[in-house]
Design a protein around this motif. Structure first.
Motif, PDB file in Angstrom:
ATOM      1  N   ARG A  27      44.481  43.404  28.704  1.00  0.00           N
ATOM      2  CA  ARG A  27      44.354  44.459  27.594  1.00  0.00           C
ATOM      3  C   ARG A  27      43.704  44.000  26.533  1.00  0.00           C
ATOM      4  O   ARG A  27      43.294  43.103  26.106  1.00  0.00           O
ATOM      5  N   THR A  28      43.315  44.713  27.070  1.00  0.00           N
ATOM      6  CA  THR A  28      41.479  44.815  25.907  1.00  0.00           C
ATOM      7  C   THR A  28      41.341  45.734  24.989  1.00  0.00           C
ATOM      8  O   THR A  28      40.907  46.948  25.286  1.00  0.00           O
ATOM      9  N   VAL A  29      40.971  45.566  23.481  1.00  0.00           N
ATOM     10  CA  VAL A  29      41.052  45.944  22.140  1.00  0.00           C
ATOM     11  C   VAL A  29      40.044  46.214  21.523  1.00  0.00           C
ATOM     12  O   VAL A  29      39.630  44.916  20.577  1.00  0.00           O
ATOM     13  N   PRO A  30      39.294  47.077  21.708  1.00  0.00           N
ATOM     14  CA  PRO A  30      37.885  46.286  21.150  1.00  0.00           C
ATOM     15  C   PRO A  30      38.424  46.783  19.364  1.00  0.00           C
ATOM     16  O   PRO A  30      38.936  47.699  19.506  1.00  0.00           O
ATOM     17  N   GLU A  31      37.340  46.053  18.690  1.00  0.00           N
ATOM     18  CA  GLU A  31      37.696  46.364  17.431  1.00  0.00           C
ATOM     19  C   GLU A  31      36.904  46.701  16.788  1.00  0.00           C
ATOM     20  O   GLU A  31      35.562  47.187  17.500  1.00  0.00           O
ATOM     21  N   THR A  62      32.785  47.707  14.890  1.00  0.00           N
ATOM     22  CA  THR A  62      31.628  46.691  16.056  1.00  0.00           C
ATOM     23  C   THR A  62      30.877  46.427  14.284  1.00  0.00           C
ATOM     24  O   THR A  62      29.460  46.863  14.446  1.00  0.00           O
ATOM     25  N   THR A  71      26.729  43.960  14.833  1.00  0.00           N
ATOM     26  CA  THR A  71      26.464  43.643  16.591  1.00  0.00           C
ATOM     27  C   THR A  71      25.000  43.022  16.323  1.00  0.00           C
ATOM     28  O   THR A  71      24.450  43.154  17.270  1.00  0.00           O
ATOM     29  N   ARG A 114      23.584  40.104  16.095  1.00  0.00           N
ATOM     30  CA  ARG A 114      23.702  38.600  16.260  1.00  0.00           C
ATOM     31  C   ARG A 114      23.979  39.371  18.560  1.00  0.00           C
ATOM     32  O   ARG A 114      23.186  38.769  18.836  1.00  0.00           O
ATOM     33  N   ARG A 115      23.819  40.098  18.584  1.00  0.00           N
ATOM     34  CA  ARG A 115      23.750  40.640  19.756  1.00  0.00           C
ATOM     35  C   ARG A 115      22.671  41.298  20.497  1.00  0.00           C
ATOM     36  O   ARG A 115      22.278  41.521  22.051  1.00  0.00           O
ATOM     37  N   ASP A 174      34.200  38.804  12.198  1.00  0.00           N
ATOM     38  CA  ASP A 174      33.595  39.993  13.195  1.00  0.00           C
ATOM     39  C   ASP A 174      33.110  38.829  14.489  1.00  0.00           C
ATOM     40  O   ASP A 174      31.688  38.691  14.547  1.00  0.00           O
ATOM     41  N   ALA A 175      34.473  38.770  15.757  1.00  0.00           N
ATOM     42  CA  ALA A 175      34.320  37.818  16.370  1.00  0.00           C
ATOM     43  C   ALA A 175      35.463  38.029  18.081  1.00  0.00           C
ATOM     44  O   ALA A 175      36.761  38.502  17.555  1.00  0.00           O
ATOM     45  N   ASP A 176      34.535  38.035  18.783  1.00  0.00           N
ATOM     46  CA  ASP A 176      36.030  37.808  20.531  1.00  0.00           C
ATOM     47  C   ASP A 176      37.266  36.997  19.436  1.00  0.00           C
ATOM     48  O   ASP A 176      36.580  35.192  19.706  1.00  0.00           O
ATOM     49  N   VAL A 177      38.003  37.197  20.262  1.00  0.00           N
ATOM     50  CA  VAL A 177      39.201  36.412  20.423  1.00  0.00           C
ATOM     51  C   VAL A 177      40.288  36.837  21.243  1.00  0.00           C
ATOM     52  O   VAL A 177      40.321  38.203  21.644  1.00  0.00           O
ATOM     53  N   LEU A 181      27.241  41.061  26.307  1.00  0.00           N
ATOM     54  CA  LEU A 181      28.109  42.217  25.470  1.00  0.00           C
ATOM     55  C   LEU A 181      27.427  42.670  24.773  1.00  0.00           C
ATOM     56  O   LEU A 181      26.909  42.050  23.718  1.00  0.00           O
ATOM     57  N   LEU A 182      28.398  44.213  23.966  1.00  0.00           N
ATOM     58  CA  LEU A 182      27.746  44.178  22.838  1.00  0.00           C
ATOM     59  C   LEU A 182      28.907  43.845  21.792  1.00  0.00           C
ATOM     60  O   LEU A 182      27.899  43.682  20.864  1.00  0.00           O
ATOM     61  N   ALA A 183      30.259  44.550  22.016  1.00  0.00           N
ATOM     62  CA  ALA A 183      30.805  44.294  20.390  1.00  0.00           C
ATOM     63  C   ALA A 183      31.799  43.143  20.647  1.00  0.00           C
ATOM     64  O   ALA A 183      32.361  43.235  21.362  1.00  0.00           O
ATOM     65  N   PRO A 184      32.480  42.934  19.344  1.00  0.00           N
ATOM     66  CA  PRO A 184      33.211  42.023  19.607  1.00  0.00           C
ATOM     67  C   PRO A 184      34.436  42.265  19.673  1.00  0.00           C
ATOM     68  O   PRO A 184      35.391  43.694  19.501  1.00  0.00           O
ATOM     69  N   GLU A 185      35.181  41.816  20.940  1.00  0.00           N
ATOM     70  CA  GLU A 185      36.648  42.227  21.773  1.00  0.00           C
ATOM     71  C   GLU A 185      37.844  41.847  20.960  1.00  0.00           C
ATOM     72  O   GLU A 185      37.585  40.605  21.079  1.00  0.00           O
ATOM     73  N   ARG A 186      39.144  41.847  20.885  1.00  0.00           N
ATOM     74  CA  ARG A 186      40.238  41.622  20.473  1.00  0.00           C
ATOM     75  C   ARG A 186      41.436  41.234  21.887  1.00  0.00           C
ATOM     76  O   ARG A 186      41.738  42.926  22.743  1.00  0.00           O
ATOM     77  N   ILE A 187      41.740  40.347  23.410  1.00  0.00           N
ATOM     78  CA  ILE A 187      42.316  39.868  24.398  1.00  0.00           C
ATOM     79  C   ILE A 187      43.031  39.684  24.199  1.00  0.00           C
ATOM     80  O   ILE A 187      43.526  38.432  23.547  1.00  0.00           O
TER      81      ILE A 187
END
Lengths: 375, 375
Positions: free
Chosen positions: A24-28, A30, A33, A35-36, B196-199, B351-357
């Motif tokens: 499952r992927t839940v976008p947080e 944004t 961005t 740094r991307r 905001d960071a990937d987790v 990747l563009l936006a941090p996500e929570r997986i």
């Protein structure tokens, strides 16, 4: 500078990146961005020059502040610090390495990051490193001699001050130029091959001999040995301990009683079942390490007759099984601590000749090793 | 250059070196003491200049050979290679870092090197790093926020390309300059605080809720919860799962049923004994992680009445205990693999936006969670 579609390949080989699926992927949110964005990723770290420009001072002044040198007024220091914080400047330690020669880091090369035996050993090395102000850099060889060499040389290329190595290979002459260049090195758990180096090991021979003697003292004569691949030093030493105990007791060892090889559950299960079948099955088994013991415990749990067991290495919850598992315990933390302390004594320049340090093992009786022969 | 009596103190603090005592020491042969002589230890690595002098060629030619560039005759290349081997020259990757910007290394910051949960996680991160040609640099925070920050910044100062962090602290704004500068970062097991960071996390809430529901379905109402310190994200989420399951079943939770704190055996033992005593003891316990479970198993083994148990995290040999231990299992390897793959996708720039997986957990029934209430 990289374009946005290029693969991460700093060593020049192009490797496809696997897709992650099935989660499952839940976008947080944004918000950040920034740094991307392509073009901002690499090479745009603020430099001392940027700090100097922003603070309106000379480069030498910034250098003085960063390195804690005298000769800067409090007001100027404040301005420089403000510029450092505003820009997010950080000193580049890679440059320091080149200037100062030492990196305040040591490397630890393990055999397997997931083997619970190496957990307390790693933590002990880390504690000692930390007490000396050094960072621990860590990796594993996965019991592959080529990978060990690759990892050791990669660590040396990054100029670690010293190495603690659990070797997978048996020829370490590739390390000679590094030793000459002053990289402190201590081997642990297993000795180095073809070079003189400090080594810290458990008394693998004596521990195994005592464990097998314990089974003999409880009336066993047909005792099996299931161990790791004999090219691994610890496996060979423990086998020698088994053979010596049997010989001392006047018991001729029969070939079907010994099984050496990889420690994956499938191989160990087959080996245990073979020893336990036929007209003259073994009445006791000595297992050569924790991975083997865990599998043999499972085989014996499903076996119709009680079979005695002594295992090399302690394992968690061994005391709560029925029967409790008798083991020859190593002190994994003491191995790591002793090796790391030795390494820092080398770095102090206080050691002259390589030594072999052997730590004692301890027999812990819990029931499985005290079962009498079933026949 | 260091003199022979100085302590190892690359960071400038002087720390006494502990003596190792109490172990047998067996001196080995002393053929190679060369590397221990004062004056040969540091700063005498062979340089490209030395190679050029020995091979009788120019510096540019050596550089071409070392970096695999064209324009060198086979005969010259052979002479240079001979000189490289004779001198033990190795390219200094610290210099390369400064030139090329990328180091082909990623950092992994763990909470505790000795916790068996992190073994498979670390190994999975290492496997992914290796598949991308990168070295894994590894260290632990020992559940200390300051130490986490120190370690993370030390790794950034060494210019790792990316970081996989199991955070100890709950404020990661200190990382903002690094993120801006392009250090790829993925948090795992616990989320980042204030950035905001990937987790990548397990479904801690849902797993705990399902485990407690399982106990309720087997007739329990007085169910205890023993967990880690509530400031730790995973501990708080699992507590929330416990509360939700109880609330959904219309069972008011009483304060003595919940115990949160450090997971050392002494504290957990006391908590379990308190819940199991008094006029209305709990008939079941839900344990918040593997360290807690192991201690509670020991308490229950010595308890006069059977008490049901469901533990968060699987543990080795849980199926062989009497009764087998029912657990909510996380996939530690999948956490590490997912986080590392995500990190390399950041480094690819895709990747563009941090996500929570969030990865699912799995309830494994083995007996202890299916015991009925004893009263």
């Amino acid at each position: 500078m990289l374009d946005a579609t290029s693969s991460y390949n700093p060593m020049g080989t192009r490797i496809p990146v696997a897709d992650r699926t099935g989660h499952r992927t839940v976008p947080e949110t944004t918000r950040s961005t920034e740094r991307r964005l392509p073009g901002t990723r690499y090479g745009n770290r603020p430099t001392m020059k940027d700090v100097a420009a922003r603070a309106g001072v000379g480069l030498k002044t910034v250098s003085r502040v960063v390195n804690g040198e005298p000769g800067v007024t409090p007001e100027t220091e404040r301005r420089v610090q403000e510029a450092i914080e505003a820009l997010g400047f950080r000193r580049n330690d890679s440059a320091r390495v080149l200037r100062k020669g030492r990196t305040a880091s040591i490397g630890l090369v393990l055999e397997d990051l997931a083997d619970p035996f190496y957990g307390p050993l790693s933590r002990a090395v880390e504690e000692v490193a930390r007490a000396h102000g050094a960072l621990l850099i860590n990796g594993s060889s996965a019991e592959d001699a080529d990978r060990e060499q690759e990892l050791v040389l990669a660590l040396c290329a990054r100029r670690v001050d010293g190495l603690v190595v659990i070797p997978a290979g048996d020829d370490h002459r590739y390390l000679e130029p590094e030793l000459k260049a002053g990289v402190a090195t201590v081997f642990v758990d297993r000795p180095a091959g073809h070079i003189d180096a400090d080594v810290v090991v458990s008394d693998n021979f004596g521990g195994a001999r005592d464990g097998v003697r314990h089974l003999i003292a409880h009336g066993h004569r047909r005792i099996g040995f299931i161990g790791d691949m004999p090219r691994i030093h610890t496996a060979a030493e423990r086998l020698r301990g088994y053979r010596t105990a049997m010989e001392d007791a006047g018991i001729p060892v029969e070939d079907p009683w010994m099984s050496l090889g990889v420690t994956d559950p499938e191989r160990v299960r087959r080996a245990a079942r073979e020893m336990l079948s036929g007209p003259e099955p073994v009445t006791a088994i000595f297992t050569g390490n924790n991975r083997v013991t865990v599998t043999v415990i499972r085989v014996l749990a499903g076996h119709p007759r009680p079979v005695a067991l002594v295992g090399f290495d302690d394992i968690e919850l061994a005391d709560l099984l029925q029967p409790g598992v008798t083991v020859v315990a190593q002190d994994a933390a003491a191995l790591g601590r002793t090796a790391a302390e030795r390494l820092f004594r080398q770095l102090d320049g206080t050691l002259l000749a390589p030594e072999r340090i052997e730590l004692p093992t301890r027999l812990i009786t819990r029931g499985s090793g005290e079962l009498p022969p079933a026949d």
